[in-house]
Design a protein around this motif. Structure first.
Motif, PDB file in Angstrom:
ATOM      1  N   SER A   1     -12.977  -4.454   9.674  1.00  0.00           N
ATOM      2  CA  SER A   1     -13.240  -5.896   9.758  1.00  0.00           C
ATOM      3  C   SER A   1     -14.261  -6.355   8.722  1.00  0.00           C
ATOM      4  O   SER A   1     -14.210  -7.486   8.240  1.00  0.00           O
ATOM      5  N   ILE A   2     -15.190  -5.478   8.353  1.00  0.00           N
ATOM      6  CA  ILE A   2     -16.265  -5.870   7.432  1.00  0.00           C
ATOM      7  C   ILE A   2     -15.667  -6.208   6.062  1.00  0.00           C
ATOM      8  O   ILE A   2     -15.985  -7.238   5.459  1.00  0.00           O
ATOM      9  N   ILE A   3     -14.780  -5.362   5.590  1.00  0.00           N
ATOM     10  CA  ILE A   3     -14.150  -5.600   4.286  1.00  0.00           C
ATOM     11  C   ILE A   3     -13.132  -6.738   4.387  1.00  0.00           C
ATOM     12  O   ILE A   3     -13.073  -7.612   3.532  1.00  0.00           O
ATOM     13  N   GLN A   4     -12.330  -6.725   5.458  1.00  0.00           N
ATOM     14  CA  GLN A   4     -11.292  -7.765   5.602  1.00  0.00           C
ATOM     15  C   GLN A   4     -11.881  -9.172   5.629  1.00  0.00           C
ATOM     16  O   GLN A   4     -11.276 -10.112   5.122  1.00  0.00           O
ATOM     17  N   THR A   5     -13.073  -9.303   6.220  1.00  0.00           N
ATOM     18  CA  THR A   5     -13.718 -10.620   6.261  1.00  0.00           C
ATOM     19  C   THR A   5     -13.867 -11.192   4.857  1.00  0.00           C
ATOM     20  O   THR A   5     -13.667 -12.374   4.623  1.00  0.00           O
ATOM     21  N   HIS A   6     -14.201 -10.326   3.910  1.00  0.00           N
ATOM     22  CA  HIS A   6     -14.484 -10.806   2.552  1.00  0.00           C
ATOM     23  C   HIS A   6     -13.269 -10.800   1.625  1.00  0.00           C
ATOM     24  O   HIS A   6     -13.242 -11.529   0.642  1.00  0.00           O
ATOM     25  N   THR A   7     -12.254  -9.985   1.967  1.00  0.00           N
ATOM     26  CA  THR A   7     -11.094  -9.936   1.069  1.00  0.00           C
ATOM     27  C   THR A   7      -9.981 -10.867   1.518  1.00  0.00           C
ATOM     28  O   THR A   7      -9.139 -11.269   0.726  1.00  0.00           O
ATOM     29  N   GLY A   8      -9.948 -11.176   2.828  1.00  0.00           N
ATOM     30  CA  GLY A   8      -8.836 -11.956   3.353  1.00  0.00           C
ATOM     31  C   GLY A   8      -7.600 -11.087   3.524  1.00  0.00           C
ATOM     32  O   GLY A   8      -7.633  -9.867   3.335  1.00  0.00           O
ATOM     33  N   GLU A   9      -6.492 -11.757   3.876  1.00  0.00           N
ATOM     34  CA  GLU A   9      -5.246 -11.040   4.170  1.00  0.00           C
ATOM     35  C   GLU A   9      -4.552 -10.596   2.881  1.00  0.00           C
ATOM     36  O   GLU A   9      -4.739 -11.188   1.823  1.00  0.00           O
ATOM     37  N   ASN A  10      -3.714  -9.575   3.030  1.00  0.00           N
ATOM     38  CA  ASN A  10      -2.925  -9.053   1.904  1.00  0.00           C
ATOM     39  C   ASN A  10      -3.786  -8.630   0.711  1.00  0.00           C
ATOM     40  O   ASN A  10      -3.481  -8.943  -0.438  1.00  0.00           O
ATOM     41  N   ALA A  11      -4.859  -7.953   1.051  1.00  0.00           N
ATOM     42  CA  ALA A  11      -5.707  -7.353   0.015  1.00  0.00           C
ATOM     43  C   ALA A  11      -5.481  -5.847   0.075  1.00  0.00           C
ATOM     44  O   ALA A  11      -4.975  -5.324   1.067  1.00  0.00           O
ATOM     45  N   TRP A  12      -5.857  -5.165  -0.979  1.00  0.00           N
ATOM     46  CA  TRP A  12      -5.700  -3.701  -1.013  1.00  0.00           C
ATOM     47  C   TRP A  12      -6.782  -3.118  -1.904  1.00  0.00           C
ATOM     48  O   TRP A  12      -7.409  -3.828  -2.695  1.00  0.00           O
ATOM     49  N   ALA A  13      -7.005  -1.834  -1.748  1.00  0.00           N
ATOM     50  CA  ALA A  13      -7.946  -1.145  -2.637  1.00  0.00           C
ATOM     51  C   ALA A  13      -7.384   0.218  -2.978  1.00  0.00           C
ATOM     52  O   ALA A  13      -6.728   0.854  -2.153  1.00  0.00           O
ATOM     53  N   ILE A  14      -7.621   0.629  -4.211  1.00  0.00           N
ATOM     54  CA  ILE A  14      -7.311   1.998  -4.628  1.00  0.00           C
ATOM     55  C   ILE A  14      -8.639   2.655  -4.968  1.00  0.00           C
ATOM     56  O   ILE A  14      -9.424   2.122  -5.757  1.00  0.00           O
ATOM     57  N   LEU A  15      -8.883   3.801  -4.333  1.00  0.00           N
ATOM     58  CA  LEU A  15     -10.127   4.531  -4.528  1.00  0.00           C
ATOM     59  C   LEU A  15      -9.745   5.867  -5.143  1.00  0.00           C
ATOM     60  O   LEU A  15      -8.910   6.575  -4.576  1.00  0.00           O
ATOM     61  N   VAL A  16     -10.327   6.176  -6.280  1.00  0.00           N
ATOM     62  CA  VAL A  16      -9.948   7.416  -6.974  1.00  0.00           C
ATOM     63  C   VAL A  16     -11.178   8.265  -7.241  1.00  0.00           C
ATOM     64  O   VAL A  16     -12.208   7.751  -7.688  1.00  0.00           O
TER      65      VAL A  16
ATOM     66  N   ALA B   1       0.847  -1.206   0.000  1.00  0.00           N
ATOM     67  CA  ALA B   1       0.000   0.000   0.000  1.00  0.00           C
ATOM     68  C   ALA B   1       0.880   1.253   0.000  1.00  0.00           C
ATOM     69  O   ALA B   1       0.630   2.213  -0.743  1.00  0.00           O
ATOM     70  N   ASN B   2       1.929   1.231   0.809  1.00  0.00           N
ATOM     71  CA  ASN B   2       2.834   2.391   0.860  1.00  0.00           C
ATOM     72  C   ASN B   2       3.624   2.550  -0.431  1.00  0.00           C
ATOM     73  O   ASN B   2       3.873   3.665  -0.887  1.00  0.00           O
ATOM     74  N   GLU B   3       3.980   1.412  -1.017  1.00  0.00           N
ATOM     75  CA  GLU B   3       4.691   1.445  -2.307  1.00  0.00           C
ATOM     76  C   GLU B   3       3.788   2.086  -3.380  1.00  0.00           C
ATOM     77  O   GLU B   3       4.227   2.912  -4.177  1.00  0.00           O
ATOM     78  N   MET B   4       2.505   1.698  -3.364  1.00  0.00           N
ATOM     79  CA  MET B   4       1.554   2.272  -4.327  1.00  0.00           C
ATOM     80  C   MET B   4       1.396   3.775  -4.097  1.00  0.00           C
ATOM     81  O   MET B   4       1.330   4.546  -5.048  1.00  0.00           O
ATOM     82  N   ARG B   5       1.348   4.162  -2.821  1.00  0.00           N
ATOM     83  CA  ARG B   5       1.216   5.599  -2.513  1.00  0.00           C
ATOM     84  C   ARG B   5       2.396   6.377  -3.108  1.00  0.00           C
ATOM     85  O   ARG B   5       2.213   7.435  -3.712  1.00  0.00           O
ATOM     86  N   ASN B   6       3.609   5.844  -2.922  1.00  0.00           N
ATOM     87  CA  ASN B   6       4.799   6.540  -3.425  1.00  0.00           C
ATOM     88  C   ASN B   6       4.742   6.736  -4.936  1.00  0.00           C
ATOM     89  O   ASN B   6       5.185   7.743  -5.469  1.00  0.00           O
ATOM     90  N   ILE B   7       4.155   5.762  -5.628  1.00  0.00           N
ATOM     91  CA  ILE B   7       4.056   5.857  -7.095  1.00  0.00           C
ATOM     92  C   ILE B   7       2.934   6.825  -7.501  1.00  0.00           C
ATOM     93  O   ILE B   7       3.082   7.625  -8.421  1.00  0.00           O
ATOM     94  N   LEU B   8       1.803   6.755  -6.790  1.00  0.00           N
ATOM     95  CA  LEU B   8       0.613   7.508  -7.215  1.00  0.00           C
ATOM     96  C   LEU B   8       0.587   8.964  -6.739  1.00  0.00           C
ATOM     97  O   LEU B   8      -0.140   9.780  -7.298  1.00  0.00           O
ATOM     98  N   GLN B   9       1.368   9.273  -5.710  1.00  0.00           N
ATOM     99  CA  GLN B   9       1.280  10.621  -5.127  1.00  0.00           C
ATOM    100  C   GLN B   9       1.555  11.735  -6.155  1.00  0.00           C
ATOM    101  O   GLN B   9       0.996  12.818  -6.067  1.00  0.00           O
ATOM    102  N   ALA B  10       2.381  11.428  -7.132  1.00  0.00           N
ATOM    103  CA  ALA B  10       2.718  12.434  -8.153  1.00  0.00           C
ATOM    104  C   ALA B  10       1.502  12.849  -8.990  1.00  0.00           C
ATOM    105  O   ALA B  10       1.523  13.896  -9.647  1.00  0.00           O
ATOM    106  N   TYR B  11       0.436  12.045  -8.972  1.00  0.00           N
ATOM    107  CA  TYR B  11      -0.719  12.314  -9.837  1.00  0.00           C
ATOM    108  C   TYR B  11      -1.828  13.095  -9.137  1.00  0.00           C
ATOM    109  O   TYR B  11      -2.854  13.381  -9.734  1.00  0.00           O
ATOM    110  N   VAL B  12      -1.623  13.393  -7.846  1.00  0.00           N
ATOM    111  CA  VAL B  12      -2.697  14.080  -7.103  1.00  0.00           C
ATOM    112  C   VAL B  12      -2.075  15.059  -6.113  1.00  0.00           C
ATOM    113  O   VAL B  12      -1.048  14.772  -5.501  1.00  0.00           O
TER     114      VAL B  12
END
Length: 279
Positions: free
Chosen positions: A260-275, A238-249
């Protein structure tokens, strides 16, 4: 001038200080882990829920807030004559928005309930916009039209490292075109028209990296207003993605552990990008 109060549900991923500052009411869902029911509100400590999920014998089960809880919350908030705007996660993910509507009809409050078509920080974009406008004293029609505009300019992407939780949680039926036998596969999906649609699937970390490269180059032609990144498990990617994307915003990108609600359905090592793009 009638005051407008903003309500949402705990599938929203949001900075606690924003909730306080903008006076947002969050109605918690609940999670059952091996027969013990927890309020999502009690699972906010970093990594706490993930540890409980890892130690559990069975996959946790999430439950929407009861209709009566919504009715009570609305009744309490309208005591000073305020109107209420409740913005919830997509009906495709949970019955929460419907429970909120039923709660509204049982209360004496003047409540408008809307479906955000999203969740997580994509839901936050709409909730924060509404709360800021409400604080400025704007009327309900103006707020609704602006929230709709935010919704129409928002994209939600999610990457999962296992499909097991989505399959067991019954959400895989809403993920079109994926075989549940391919559990150990990395998948990037986009939430579009209230449905999780797979964009990329593959094995190994390069699946996510390749998608991110393509996504990043697509931002060259777009005007980005805001980016949020959410994660479960290790925040490194997630932090790696932030470092790459920060230049665009211009605004600083929020990197937040999802609830917990989202983690239950995504499991571990999931991520989301919201734009959110400028309209």
């Amino acid at each position: 001038m009638t005051k407008i109060k903003i309500v949402t549900d705990s599938s929203v991923t949001i900075e606690p200080e924003l909730v306080k500052q903008l006076d947002i009411t969050i109605v918690p869902l609940s999670v059952m882990i091996d027969s013990v029911v927890y309020s999502d509100a009690d699972l906010k400590e970093e990594g706490k829920f993930l540890q409980l999920m890892q130690e559990a014998k069975n996959l946790p089960k999430t439950s929407q807030p009861p209709v009566g809880v919504f009715a009570e919350v609305f009744e309490e908030l309208c005591k000073d004559g305020s109107r209420i705007l409740a913005i919830h996660m997509s009906h495709a993910l949970s019955g929460t928005v419907e429970a909120s509507r039923q709660g509204a009809s049982l209360s004496t409050a003047d409540v408008t309930v809307i479906d955000s078509s999203f969740t997580d920080q994509a839901l936050k974009f709409q909730v924060v916009e509404a709360a800021r406008l409400a604080k400025e004293g704007r009327d309900i029609d103006e707020i609704l039209s602006r929230v709709e505009e935010v919704k129409n300019n928002t994209e939600l992407y999610i990457g999962v490292s296992t499909l097991e939780n989505l399959v067991k949680g019954g959400r895989i039926g809403r993920v079109t075109g994926l075989l549940s036998s391919l559990l150990n596969i990395r998948v990037v999906m986009q939430m579009k028209n209230d449905e999780l649609q797979p964009i990329v699937k593959g094995r190994g970390a390069k699946t996510f990296k390749k998608w991110l490269d393509e996504f990043t180059s697509s931002l060259n032609d777009r005007s980005v207003a805001e980016i949020g990144i959410s994660y479960s498990g290790n925040p490194e990617w997630a932090n790696e993605m932030r470092n790459i994307l920060q230049a665009y915003v211009e605004n600083s990108i929020s990197v937040i552990e999802t609830g917990s609600i989202i983690q239950t359905h995504t499991g571990e090592n999931a991520w989301a990008i919201l734009v959110r793009y400028h309209s």
